[in-house]
Design a protein around this motif. Structure first.
Motif, PDB file in Angstrom:
ATOM      1  N   VAL A   7       0.858  -1.182   0.000  1.00 29.26           N
ATOM      2  CA  VAL A   7       0.000   0.000   0.000  1.00 29.26           C
ATOM      3  C   VAL A   7       0.894   1.231   0.000  1.00 29.26           C
ATOM      4  O   VAL A   7       2.110   1.135   0.223  1.00 29.26           O
ATOM      5  CB  VAL A   7      -0.954   0.024   1.209  1.00 29.26           C
ATOM      6  CG1 VAL A   7      -1.923  -1.157   1.165  1.00 29.26           C
ATOM      7  CG2 VAL A   7      -0.176   0.023   2.520  1.00 29.26           C
ATOM      8  N   ALA A   8       0.295   2.398  -0.268  1.00 28.91           N
ATOM      9  CA  ALA A   8       1.063   3.637  -0.324  1.00 28.91           C
ATOM     10  C   ALA A   8       0.328   4.747   0.395  1.00 28.91           C
ATOM     11  O   ALA A   8      -0.900   4.857   0.322  1.00 28.91           O
ATOM     12  CB  ALA A   8       1.319   4.041  -1.771  1.00 28.91           C
ATOM     13  N   LEU A   9       1.091   5.580   1.088  1.00 29.51           N
ATOM     14  CA  LEU A   9       0.610   6.843   1.648  1.00 29.51           C
ATOM     15  C   LEU A   9       1.461   7.931   1.015  1.00 29.51           C
ATOM     16  O   LEU A   9       2.647   8.067   1.338  1.00 29.51           O
ATOM     17  CB  LEU A   9       0.738   6.856   3.166  1.00 29.51           C
ATOM     18  CG  LEU A   9      -0.240   5.979   3.943  1.00 29.51           C
ATOM     19  CD1 LEU A   9       0.142   5.931   5.413  1.00 29.51           C
ATOM     20  CD2 LEU A   9      -1.668   6.471   3.784  1.00 29.51           C
ATOM     21  N   GLY A  10       0.885   8.688   0.083  1.00 28.03           N
ATOM     22  CA  GLY A  10       1.690   9.605  -0.695  1.00 28.03           C
ATOM     23  C   GLY A  10       2.723   8.819  -1.485  1.00 28.03           C
ATOM     24  O   GLY A  10       2.417   7.790  -2.093  1.00 28.03           O
ATOM     25  N   ASP A 221       7.057  15.155  11.055  1.00 33.39           N
ATOM     26  CA  ASP A 221       7.005  16.577  10.691  1.00 33.39           C
ATOM     27  C   ASP A 221       5.638  17.214  10.922  1.00 33.39           C
ATOM     28  O   ASP A 221       5.172  18.031  10.132  1.00 33.39           O
ATOM     29  CB  ASP A 221       7.412  16.755   9.220  1.00 33.39           C
ATOM     30  CG  ASP A 221       8.795  16.189   8.920  1.00 33.39           C
ATOM     31  OD1 ASP A 221       9.696  16.393   9.749  1.00 33.39           O
ATOM     32  OD2 ASP A 221       8.951  15.527   7.877  1.00 33.39           O
ATOM     33  N   GLY A 222       4.985  16.843  12.020  1.00 32.56           N
ATOM     34  CA  GLY A 222       3.718  17.464  12.377  1.00 32.56           C
ATOM     35  C   GLY A 222       2.520  16.955  11.609  1.00 32.56           C
ATOM     36  O   GLY A 222       1.426  17.517  11.742  1.00 32.56           O
ATOM     37  N   THR A 223       2.683  15.896  10.836  1.00 30.62           N
ATOM     38  CA  THR A 223       1.545  15.285  10.148  1.00 30.62           C
ATOM     39  C   THR A 223       0.816  14.353  11.111  1.00 30.62           C
ATOM     40  O   THR A 223       1.250  14.131  12.237  1.00 30.62           O
ATOM     41  CB  THR A 223       2.016  14.500   8.909  1.00 30.62           C
ATOM     42  OG1 THR A 223       2.885  13.423   9.319  1.00 30.62           O
ATOM     43  CG2 THR A 223       2.772  15.417   7.961  1.00 30.62           C
ATOM     44  N   PHE A 224      -0.313  13.789  10.652  1.00 30.89           N
ATOM     45  CA  PHE A 224      -1.018  12.823  11.493  1.00 30.89           C
ATOM     46  C   PHE A 224      -1.780  11.821  10.629  1.00 30.89           C
ATOM     47  O   PHE A 224      -2.098  12.076   9.471  1.00 30.89           O
ATOM     48  CB  PHE A 224      -1.952  13.502  12.497  1.00 30.89           C
ATOM     49  CG  PHE A 224      -3.044  14.358  11.902  1.00 30.89           C
ATOM     50  CD1 PHE A 224      -4.323  13.838  11.670  1.00 30.89           C
ATOM     51  CD2 PHE A 224      -2.830  15.704  11.615  1.00 30.89           C
ATOM     52  CE1 PHE A 224      -5.340  14.631  11.152  1.00 30.89           C
ATOM     53  CE2 PHE A 224      -3.841  16.508  11.099  1.00 30.89           C
ATOM     54  CZ  PHE A 224      -5.098  15.966  10.875  1.00 30.89           C
ATOM     55  N   TYR A 225      -2.050  10.661  11.236  1.00 34.62           N
ATOM     56  CA  TYR A 225      -2.760   9.565  10.590  1.00 34.62           C
ATOM     57  C   TYR A 225      -4.126   9.385  11.242  1.00 34.62           C
ATOM     58  O   TYR A 225      -4.281   9.579  12.450  1.00 34.62           O
ATOM     59  CB  TYR A 225      -1.984   8.255  10.717  1.00 34.62           C
ATOM     60  CG  TYR A 225      -0.580   8.291  10.153  1.00 34.62           C
ATOM     61  CD1 TYR A 225      -0.344   8.075   8.798  1.00 34.62           C
ATOM     62  CD2 TYR A 225       0.509   8.538  10.984  1.00 34.62           C
ATOM     63  CE1 TYR A 225       0.949   8.098   8.281  1.00 34.62           C
ATOM     64  CE2 TYR A 225       1.805   8.562  10.475  1.00 34.62           C
ATOM     65  CZ  TYR A 225       2.015   8.342   9.130  1.00 34.62           C
ATOM     66  OH  TYR A 225       3.295   8.371   8.627  1.00 34.62           O
ATOM     67  N   VAL A 226      -5.098   8.952  10.442  1.00 36.41           N
ATOM     68  CA  VAL A 226      -6.433   8.642  10.946  1.00 36.41           C
ATOM     69  C   VAL A 226      -6.886   7.334  10.337  1.00 36.41           C
ATOM     70  O   VAL A 226      -6.810   7.144   9.109  1.00 36.41           O
ATOM     71  CB  VAL A 226      -7.449   9.752  10.596  1.00 36.41           C
ATOM     72  CG1 VAL A 226      -8.851   9.369  11.099  1.00 36.41           C
ATOM     73  CG2 VAL A 226      -7.026  11.092  11.195  1.00 36.41           C
ATOM     74  N   THR A 227      -7.352   6.411  11.159  1.00 40.57           N
ATOM     75  CA  THR A 227      -7.961   5.187  10.673  1.00 40.57           C
ATOM     76  C   THR A 227      -9.474   5.292  10.855  1.00 40.57           C
ATOM     77  O   THR A 227      -9.948   5.798  11.869  1.00 40.57           O
ATOM     78  CB  THR A 227      -7.407   3.946  11.396  1.00 40.57           C
ATOM     79  OG1 THR A 227      -8.080   2.780  10.920  1.00 40.57           O
ATOM     80  CG2 THR A 227      -7.575   4.034  12.903  1.00 40.57           C
ATOM     81  N   PHE A 236      -2.603  13.037   6.915  1.00 43.43           N
ATOM     82  CA  PHE A 236      -2.940  14.446   6.776  1.00 43.43           C
ATOM     83  C   PHE A 236      -1.765  15.332   7.186  1.00 43.43           C
ATOM     84  O   PHE A 236      -0.999  14.994   8.098  1.00 43.43           O
ATOM     85  CB  PHE A 236      -4.139  14.811   7.654  1.00 43.43           C
ATOM     86  CG  PHE A 236      -5.426  14.148   7.244  1.00 43.43           C
ATOM     87  CD1 PHE A 236      -6.212  14.674   6.229  1.00 43.43           C
ATOM     88  CD2 PHE A 236      -5.852  12.986   7.885  1.00 43.43           C
ATOM     89  CE1 PHE A 236      -7.390  14.065   5.855  1.00 43.43           C
ATOM     90  CE2 PHE A 236      -7.041  12.371   7.517  1.00 43.43           C
ATOM     91  CZ  PHE A 236      -7.810  12.905   6.493  1.00 43.43           C
ATOM     92  N   ALA A 237      -1.656  16.480   6.503  1.00 45.29           N
ATOM     93  CA  ALA A 237      -0.734  17.516   6.964  1.00 45.29           C
ATOM     94  C   ALA A 237      -1.250  18.095   8.277  1.00 45.29           C
ATOM     95  O   ALA A 237      -2.404  17.883   8.670  1.00 45.29           O
ATOM     96  CB  ALA A 237      -0.613  18.611   5.904  1.00 45.29           C
ATOM     97  N   ARG A 241      -4.819  19.011   5.513  1.00 41.58           N
ATOM     98  CA  ARG A 241      -4.807  18.664   4.086  1.00 41.58           C
ATOM     99  C   ARG A 241      -4.463  17.186   3.900  1.00 41.58           C
ATOM    100  O   ARG A 241      -3.543  16.676   4.539  1.00 41.58           O
ATOM    101  CB  ARG A 241      -3.786  19.512   3.331  1.00 41.58           C
ATOM    102  CG  ARG A 241      -4.146  20.969   3.198  1.00 41.58           C
ATOM    103  CD  ARG A 241      -3.034  21.746   2.503  1.00 41.58           C
ATOM    104  NE  ARG A 241      -1.810  21.774   3.323  1.00 41.58           N
ATOM    105  CZ  ARG A 241      -0.675  21.154   2.996  1.00 41.58           C
ATOM    106  NH1 ARG A 241      -0.618  20.433   1.881  1.00 41.58           N
ATOM    107  NH2 ARG A 241       0.379  21.265   3.788  1.00 41.58           N
ATOM    108  N   LEU A 242      -5.194  16.515   3.020  1.00 41.32           N
ATOM    109  CA  LEU A 242      -4.941  15.104   2.759  1.00 41.32           C
ATOM    110  C   LEU A 242      -3.642  14.930   1.991  1.00 41.32           C
ATOM    111  O   LEU A 242      -3.437  15.541   0.942  1.00 41.32           O
ATOM    112  CB  LEU A 242      -6.106  14.504   1.973  1.00 41.32           C
ATOM    113  CG  LEU A 242      -6.003  13.009   1.656  1.00 41.32           C
ATOM    114  CD1 LEU A 242      -6.073  12.179   2.942  1.00 41.32           C
ATOM    115  CD2 LEU A 242      -7.116  12.587   0.686  1.00 41.32           C
TER     116      LEU A 242
END
Length: 281
Positions: A7-10, A221-227, A236-237, A241-242
């Motif tokens: 899978v990929a995130l960005g 770097d201040g991003t976050f993940y949501v499941t 997300f930034a 932002r997605l």
């Protein structure tokens, strides 16, 4: 031999590994996962104390997946857990109305809230997180609509929230995370959004491109993940932002954790009952 999954995130790709880890077959469901500073993996098992036999509430694995320990038979209904930077393990014992504090080896050190005392102050709490200054936040939860704030020693410092759909209102605040800049992120699950607040509870912004979010966790770097329950994992930034999105588990992860040392993302699944690991490629 069957092919593996990627899978990929960005731009970042991950190898999907499941089921992962030497986990015991117990009556409990695998409800959450967290890592300590050494990379050890703490797996939260959830049981029904009214019908299930006593069994460990927390299973500890090495970073390679070997079982190291199992403890926490006194946990009534472990919902989520978090490892403090100093190594203590905070378990949200939902139906017992308490956040229980354990040593990394399983000895009870204390707790926040009144055990089996609904409304004092918790009413089926969900999750716990720590700010960089040590402030403790508790998402509360199933029978309440509030985020509680505590000093590092557990002294109450107020909180915010009420039932509803407006800013600062909740319908099942299911997960909480604090960013390095102190921003408090709350999965407002049944309003299908993540709300962001100042450390004192002032509303900052919301992310609505999620469906019944289950867990929120910090990224690099201040991003976050949501499941969420689509099911998918979104990245997300810091401003909402997605950045990327994937579907790494079958029916949605109830809990997750990113090991900052390796970048590995762990996902806890209740159906089927297992741990999934996303390994950066």
């Amino acid at each position: 031999m069957r092919e593996g999954l990627t899978v990929a995130l960005g731009a970042q790709r991950y190898r999907v590994e499941r089921p992962w880890g030497d986990l015991p077959a117990t009556p409990g469901g695998i409800s959450d996962v967290a890592c300590d500073a050494a990379g050890r993996v703490y797996v939260q098992y959830r049981t029904d104390p009214m019908v299930d036999p006593p069994s460990p509430g927390v299973v500890v694995l090495s970073a390679e997946g070997a079982r190291l320990a199992a403890w926490g038979e006194s946990i009534a209904d472990g919902h989520m857990l978090t490892v403090h930077p100093d190594g203590r393990v905070f378990v949200v014992d939902r139906d017992a109305q308490e956040v229980v504090i354990f040593a990394a080896t399983g000895e009870r050190l204390g707790g926040i809230g009144t055990r089996h005392g609904p409304g004092a102050p918790f009413n089926a709490p969900c999750d716990v997180a720590f700010a960089p200054d040590g402030t403790i936040y508790v998402a509360d939860g199933y029978a309440n609509a509030r985020v509680h704030r505590f000093a590092p020693d557990g002294t109450p410092q107020g909180g915010w929230g009420a039932p509803g759909r407006g800013p600062g209102e909740f319908c099942t605040p299911h997960s909480v995370w604090v960013q390095p800049d102190g921003t408090v992120l709350v999965c407002d699950r049944d309003n299908s959004r993540v709300q962001a607040f100042s450390p004192a509870g002032a509303f900052l912004f919301e992310v609505t491109d999620v469906h019944k979010p289950m867990d929120v966790h910090g990224g690099p770097d201040g991003t976050f993940y949501v499941t969420d329950q689509v099911p998918r994992l979104s990245w997300f930034a810091g401003d909402g932002r997605l950045l990327g999105r994937c579907r790494p588990v079958l029916n949605g992860a109830h809990g997750m954790w990113r090991d900052p040392r390796s970048g590995v993302i762990y996902q806890s699944e209740l159906n089927p009952n297992r741990l999934t690991r996303l390994v950066p490629l």
